[in-house]
Design an enzyme around this catalytic site. Structure first.
Site, short mmCIF file in Angstrom:
data_model
loop_
_atom_site.label_atom_id
_atom_site.label_comp_id
_atom_site.label_asym_id
_atom_site.label_seq_id
_atom_site.Cartn_x
_atom_site.Cartn_y
_atom_site.Cartn_z
N GLY A 169 0.83 -1.20 0.00
CA GLY A 169 0.00 0.00 0.00
C GLY A 169 0.87 1.25 0.00
N ILE A 171 2.38 2.96 2.37
CA ILE A 171 3.64 2.98 3.14
C ILE A 171 4.75 2.33 2.32
CG2 ILE A 171 4.81 2.10 5.21
CD1 ILE A 171 2.09 2.33 6.66
N ARG A 191 -2.01 -10.29 -1.83
CA ARG A 191 -2.76 -11.50 -2.15
C ARG A 191 -2.96 -11.63 -3.66
NH1 ARG A 191 -7.76 -11.16 1.93
NH2 ARG A 191 -7.22 -8.98 1.61
N PRO A 193 -1.60 -9.68 -6.83
CA PRO A 193 -0.84 -8.62 -7.51
C PRO A 193 -1.63 -8.10 -8.71
CG PRO A 193 0.58 -10.50 -7.03
CD PRO A 193 -0.83 -10.93 -6.72
N ARG A 194 -1.58 -6.79 -8.91
CA ARG A 194 -2.34 -6.18 -10.01
C ARG A 194 -1.55 -6.15 -11.30
NH1 ARG A 194 -4.30 -0.82 -6.80
NH2 ARG A 194 -5.45 -1.89 -5.15
N ARG A 250 0.38 -4.37 12.07
CA ARG A 250 -0.44 -4.61 13.25
C ARG A 250 0.07 -5.85 13.98
NH1 ARG A 250 -1.63 -0.14 13.51
NH2 ARG A 250 -3.64 0.88 13.13
N ASP A 274 7.34 -2.48 15.72
CA ASP A 274 6.71 -1.28 16.26
C ASP A 274 5.34 -1.62 16.83
OD1 ASP A 274 6.61 1.60 16.74
OD2 ASP A 274 4.97 1.57 15.28
N HIS A 298 4.64 1.38 19.19
CA HIS A 298 3.63 1.83 18.22
C HIS A 298 3.72 3.35 17.99
CE1 HIS A 298 -0.48 0.67 16.36
NE2 HIS A 298 0.01 1.73 15.76
N GLY A 301 3.97 5.98 13.20
CA GLY A 301 3.25 7.00 12.44
C GLY A 301 3.41 8.40 12.98
#
Lengths: 333, 333
Positions: A169, A171, A191, A193-194, A250, A274, A298, A301
């Protein structure tokens, strides 16, 4: 779009539970005028912290912050929620999604506010590992002694090494120019790839091979039912011996018991996290005992002026809302 | 060029006091064959450590390593010295230079071997400072608490910040693509800008203004009579309040008492030093008491395979020598 509610002269009520200084709340208040700002007593600071239910939300047309999911769904006038974080786990359930769609609620997040800081935090981990900073910042080795030779000899050049970005994405896209300037060999995983990513991508079928050849694996996956414990014992066993694992996504995407085992066995050289589960990770958690596991609380950001940028980001989207333009960073349609 | 001594079938004797494994010494021995390798008992590891005088040097045509300056000058057959480091302080005196020129001795260094590692080490410092790693790696702050908000709020984006590179040689050039990928505002300093550097440069006349506006000042100056204590009290007082100082050049270019004062007063936010004077800096040195002074023990140039690359670098130059081509990394003509 279903923005609704923004026609003509109607005065909108914008609920905001973002913790901000009076100056910044004034910036928000002026930015939305003549529409009205509703601010509760208890402000939220994080999608991960609980916030109290606030009756003001029930009067709002728009919400900006981290209100409770149940309160959002029960708010009769609410047409748009902008979550003040990148993650939106609290709202990312099938039930919430269905009810939001049914009531015509648009949900956006604030991911772009944090992208650059997260990308720089990930880079700080890569560099700190390559240069062995936790060790070298506490060393008083003398030129030429064994400890000095060992420190120098175990430092590595990132240049020419390979890195796998798990999740491709914004980041990851921010990290890319820096990794390329380092002449690192970058591969992305998603999942499906485009084909328009501009770098070599692997999907589920090729992930094992990609894990086996990467010197660095950077986990930037969001949390959802598919990603929970995505990085488990099988995952770590496929990673190249001596490689390094990073998590700035996450905590719940990692099986921490399996990670601990891989670090204990030195199959992985080190991990840099993190995010953990829970946060903060208790002081007596086994991962905290390992000298090759490095944890920040965390903060990836975060940056000076973060709240100002967060509010400016909301105001830009607010203008789009008023003009019935498509909202940026929409996560539920 | 005055390479001399490489005509026809003459067998050259190459003295090497670089500390290396037997495998790597074999690589060197095979690489120069049929010319002969002379290796002393006590190997040197650093330009900063003393080495014993070795009688073998007196028989050598070529020396590779860190021999004593006096021994180099007294060696009757010596035509070429390749120093096994980037710095060459030991040989950088007017007296050595004059005698070397008089006896037709070429002196080269190994700076390109360490450039990338030094550049990456400097970047690791910039990122670790921006993300406050020394503090965040030891924090157990909880999402939303005061410590957490403070850590996030004091972290900065490197993107958009300004950096002044003091000394614009190969290390600075290696840093440049990464700084540009970060969209940092880069300025270089050298005594006499050439105009072909490709980035905005300042000379002595404009240094004060450049210091006043830089968020980050990275010292990469070599040590010589002109650079000693270049960064003194006046220098630090000109730096922007809250800015950060880095040194990956040589410790003697900094007045450490003045640096200590600037850090104590918090005029500088922090300093990151890979080099100090002396090395290692004693455990009770005042700079070690400061939480905003971060020190690594002169390891910036180190990396896995460093000695292999060092030897390969010598072998490339050795072939140039045999073919009477200009030597790379020549520092004394």
């Amino acid at each position: 779009m279903g923005n609704g509610g923004c026609s003509g002269m109607e005065t909108l009520r914008v609920f905001c539970d973002v913790q901000a200084s009076d100056d910044l709340l004034d910036l928000l208040r002026c930015g939305i005028a003549p529409h009205v700002l509703l601010t509760p007593q208890g402000a939220a600071t994080s999608v991960l912290a609980d916030v109290p239910t606030d009756p003001l939300l029930q009067e709002a047309d728009i919400a900006f912050g981290q209100p409770q999911a149940a309160d959002v769904l029960s708010a009769p006038r609410l047409k748009w929620l902008q979550v003040s974080s990148a993650g939106y786990t609290r709202y990312d359930t099938k039930d919430f999604r269905n009810q939001a769609v049914a009531k015509g609620l648009a949900v956006t997040n604030s991911s772009h506010v944090y992208d650059q800081a997260c990308a720089e935090h990930a880079l700080s981990f890569l560099f700190a590992q390559a240069r062995l900073l936790p060790e070298s910042l506490t060393s008083m080795a003398a030129n030429g002694d064994d400890e000095w030779l060992s420190l120098r000899g175990r430092s590595v050049l990132l240049q020419g090494q390979s890195v796998l970005l798990l999740g491709y994405g914004e980041i990851a896209k921010r990290m890319l120019p820096m990794l390329q300037a380092l002449q690192m060999d970058v591969t992305g995983y998603r999942r499906s790839p485009r084909g328009d990513e501009g770098i070599p991508m692997v999907g589920a079928a090729d992930l094992s091979a990609a894990l086996a050849s990467a010197d660095h694996v950077v986990n930037i996956l969001p949390e959802n039912p598919d990603s929970r414990s995505f990085c488990d014992a099988a995952f770590f066993s496929k990673m190249k011996p001596g490689s390094v694992f990073y998590n700035i996504g996450r905590g719940a995407t990692v099986d921490q018991t399996a990670l601990h085992e891989a670090l204990m066995q030195r199959h992985l050289q080190a991990a840099w996290l993190d995010v953990t589960s829970p946060e903060p990770l208790p002081g007596d958690h086994p991962l905290r005992e390992l000298s090759n596991c490095h944890i920040t609380p965390h903060v990836a950001g975060g940056f000076t002026l973060e709240t100002r940028v967060l509010i400016e980001h909301f105001l830009k989207n607010f203008r789009r809302y008023l003009e019935a333009q498509p909202l940026a960073n929409r996560v539920i349609y």
